[in-house]
Write a protein that holds these residues in place. Structure first.
Motif, PDB file in Angstrom:
ATOM      1  N   ARG A  79       0.839  -1.203   0.000  1.00  0.00           N
ATOM      2  CA  ARG A  79       0.000   0.000   0.000  1.00  0.00           C
ATOM      3  C   ARG A  79       0.871   1.249   0.000  1.00  0.00           C
ATOM      4  NH1 ARG A  79       0.346   2.362   5.036  1.00  0.00           N
ATOM      5  NH2 ARG A  79       0.587   1.024   6.859  1.00  0.00           N
ATOM      6  N   HIS A 126       5.776  -0.676   4.788  1.00  0.00           N
ATOM      7  CA  HIS A 126       5.068  -1.958   4.862  1.00  0.00           C
ATOM      8  C   HIS A 126       5.010  -2.653   3.502  1.00  0.00           C
ATOM      9  CE1 HIS A 126       3.679  -1.512   9.010  1.00  0.00           C
ATOM     10  NE2 HIS A 126       3.526  -0.233   8.732  1.00  0.00           N
ATOM     11  N   ASP A 159       3.518  -2.773  12.433  1.00  0.00           N
ATOM     12  CA  ASP A 159       2.685  -1.983  13.333  1.00  0.00           C
ATOM     13  C   ASP A 159       2.314  -2.902  14.490  1.00  0.00           C
ATOM     14  OD1 ASP A 159       2.742   0.215  11.654  1.00  0.00           O
ATOM     15  OD2 ASP A 159       0.862  -0.305  10.653  1.00  0.00           O
ATOM     16  N   ASP A 215       3.774   8.242  14.495  1.00  0.00           N
ATOM     17  CA  ASP A 215       3.081   6.979  14.223  1.00  0.00           C
ATOM     18  C   ASP A 215       3.662   6.019  15.259  1.00  0.00           C
ATOM     19  OD1 ASP A 215       1.983   4.697  13.173  1.00  0.00           O
ATOM     20  OD2 ASP A 215       2.689   5.024  11.135  1.00  0.00           O
ATOM     21  N   HIS A 225       4.440   2.157  14.929  1.00  0.00           N
ATOM     22  CA  HIS A 225       5.141   1.777  13.702  1.00  0.00           C
ATOM     23  C   HIS A 225       6.650   1.676  13.954  1.00  0.00           C
ATOM     24  CE1 HIS A 225       6.087   2.026   9.301  1.00  0.00           C
ATOM     25  NE2 HIS A 225       7.150   2.674   9.731  1.00  0.00           N
TER      26      HIS A 225
HETATM   27 ZN   LIG Z   1       3.272   1.248  10.043  1.00  0.00          ZN
END
Ligand SMILES: [Zn+2]
Length: 268
Positions: free
Chosen positions: A181, A192, A199, A247, A250
């Protein structure tokens, strides 16, 4: 700042000169040093450099910098050179705390470098390297075996499970590792998409886009304990909680940023 500032890269100069970026620790290094660090961190695929080009083991040469000169923060994110990936120093070892404005070490990724290293998932080129790896509390993840990432995640899991305290709730169930993605709100591939990021439990995660009122600045917050951050970093992963555009659940495999931070910290 030392005499090495004379070698400062244009992109680093651009960031340092941006009034909206709180000055992180000065880690400006000559380009050959950055390339030394990058090659040493990826021995599986990188053969060396000639001071200006990165040389892959299959003979591919990639220019390490570009002729764009000083770049804005947006340009660093959107079209960074390989050397620009080092433009913002990673604050290894700092206690979890709010980063300065636009202090996003590791969010600058040269997509061609990552695609060459891990493959392009949109063409099915990442999947052959994916393996199922053990994570915390009996869960599993799909991650790349390139650069030993999957094995390193398993090592992080074992090490975290051996620590005292109730850390498992922050880690499992994981929100995912490999996912082909783009980064939310952008056309750029996420870490990712290369199978090189994880995550952990989203329930205890915080993400700048979730909490930011329209038009306001990100308001950093974090619930992930420092022991978890430290263990990932020990294994070559950086933490998204060290980003202004945070984030906090992450982590991604960026051993070159960890290695450069260690090198700078040990220099006289
Ligand atoms: Zn992530």
């Amino acid at each position: 700042m030392t005499a090495r500032a004379a070698f400062i890269l244009p992109a680093i100069a651009a960031v340092a000169a941006t009034a909206t970026l709180a000055a992180p620790a000065c880690a400006a290094e000559p380009l050959p040093v950055l390339l030394d660090v990058l090659v040493a961190a990826h021995p599986q695929h990188l053969a060396g450099h000639d001071g200006a080009n990165l040389i892959w083991k299959d003979g591919t040469r990639m220019p390490a910098s570009d002729a764009d000169g000083a770049k804005s923060f947006a340009a660093l994110l959107q079209r960074p050179s390989i050397a620009d990936q080092f433009a913002i120093p990673y604050p290894l070892g700092r206690a979890p705390s709010p980063p300065g404005t636009n202090e996003d070490p590791g969010r600058i990724r040269n997509e061609n470098f990552f695609i060459k290293m891990y493959g392009d998932c949109r063409r099915g080129a990442v999947a052959p390297a994916l393996v199922s790896t053990r994570w915390v509390a009996g869960t599993t993840l799909s991650a790349t075996r390139i650069n030993g990432v999957a094995g390193r995640l398993a090592a992080v899991a074992r090490a975290l499970e051996a620590l005292p305290g109730d850390l498992a709730k922050f880690l499992a169930p994981p929100a995912g590792a490999y996912h082909c993605r783009a980064i939310a709100g952008t056309g750029r591939l996420s870490a990712h998409a290369f199978g090189a990021a994880i995550d952990v439990n989203a329930r205890y995660g915080d993400y700048w886009r979730w909490s930011m009122a329209a038009g306001a600045a990100p308001a950093w917050k974090n619930r992930v304990p420092a022991q978890i951050v430290e263990m990932f970093e020990r294994h070559g992963f950086i933490w998204g909680g060290r980003w202004y555009h945070y984030d906090t659940f992450h982590f991604e495999y960026r051993p070159e940023l960890v290695a450069l931070a260690k090198r700078v910290a040990t220099q006289p």
